[in-house]
Design a protein around this motif. Structure first.
Motif, PDB file in Angstrom:
ATOM      1  N   SER A  72     -60.073  23.883  71.202  1.00 19.84           N
ATOM      2  CA  SER A  72     -60.355  24.848  72.273  1.00 19.84           C
ATOM      3  C   SER A  72     -59.622  26.171  72.104  1.00 19.84           C
ATOM      4  O   SER A  72     -59.877  27.118  72.863  1.00 19.84           O
ATOM      5  N   ALA A  94     -60.587  30.030  73.692  1.00 23.39           N
ATOM      6  CA  ALA A  94     -59.629  30.455  74.716  1.00 23.39           C
ATOM      7  C   ALA A  94     -59.017  31.807  74.355  1.00 23.39           C
ATOM      8  O   ALA A  94     -58.900  32.703  75.208  1.00 23.39           O
ATOM      9  N   THR A 151     -61.774  34.657  74.446  1.00 26.80           N
ATOM     10  CA  THR A 151     -62.115  34.984  75.831  1.00 26.80           C
ATOM     11  C   THR A 151     -60.989  35.766  76.498  1.00 26.80           C
ATOM     12  O   THR A 151     -61.243  36.740  77.237  1.00 26.80           O
TER      13      THR A 151
END
Length: 244
Positions: free
Chosen positions: A173, A177, A180
């Motif tokens: 992830s 992350a 973004t």
């Protein structure tokens, strides 16, 4: 007087003609897309640039533009794809793990994003108005770019993990992350009428935040990395330790 008939065209001749026609159309489409991008940069009327102005800037008739694209919607999707592809090539070069430390790689990549977003606000605005030509029709071009860069980063991490014998699962992830976070923070910073932090300062902050996330994931599987050491040397060190 008889008129001599033309000799039949061979498959090779037909294939060569088709290849030249495809190349000709591709060159015209590139001219049109480049003209559209230039006009978007100059426009003070938002993201709606008339087709006749795009044709004029490209040095083509308006009818040629309509022959190259099925309509306004396809043209706009192709413009967004052109923007995403062009910028993704820049980011791919900045993400070159063979040159620099982790901190340097993060900083130069984030700086490239900051430069593009702050220097080309009209292009960013246009990219947010809809999907790319080949991407998910439910998401805009900026989101497509974020997913693309996340996938590229995931592949890099997986490749490094394979080389040093580390499980890449804890990093699954992390790329999305970080991507973004970077895009969101920069978008907010750019919208500030009087930013309190300079571009260099916001880039340094984001590079530090990105490193904290990567470092946390690395430490969760027992890896301690010096962010200021050349990444190739770090990888070589872990590889030697694994082999011994």
């Amino acid at each position: 007087m008889s008129i001599a008939s033309s000799p039949p065209r061979t498959p090779e001749a037909i294939s060569g003609y088709d290849a030249r026609w495809v190349r000709h159309n591709s060159e015209r489409q590139t001219l049109i897309l480049q003209a559209a991008v230039a006009l978007l940069e100059e426009s003070s009327a938002g993201t709606d640039v008339p087709v006749h102005l795009i044709a004029k800037r490209a040095g083509l008739a308006k009818s040629v533009v309509y022959r190259q694209f099925s309509g306004r919607e396809e043209l706009e999707r192709r413009i967004r794809s052109y923007l995403v592809d062009d910028f993704a090539r820049v980011l791919d070069a900045k993400l070159d793990v063979s040159d620099g430390s982790v901190r340097e790689i993060l900083t130069r990549t984030i700086r490239a994003v900051a430069d593009w977003m702050s220097d080309h606000p009209r292009l960013v605005e246009f990219a947010r108005t809809g999907p790319t030509h080949t991407g998910d029709p439910s998401i805009d071009a900026v989101s497509s770019l974020k997913l693309r860069m996340s996938h590229t980063a995931q592949e890099l991490i997986a490749s490094i993990g394979q080389v040093i014998g580390a499980d890449p699962a804890p990093f699954a992830s992390v790329p999305f992350a970080v991507v973004t976070m970077v895009e969101g923070v920069l978008a907010t910073w750019i919208r500030e009428p009087r930013p309190t932090r300079s571009r260099a300062e916001i880039v340094a902050d984001l590079a530090a935040f990105a490193w904290y996330v990567l470092d946390g994931a690395a430490r969760s599987i027992g890896l301690v990395v010096d962010p200021d050491n050349e990444l190739t040397a770090v990888i070589a060190g872990f590889t030697t330790a694994t082999d011994s």
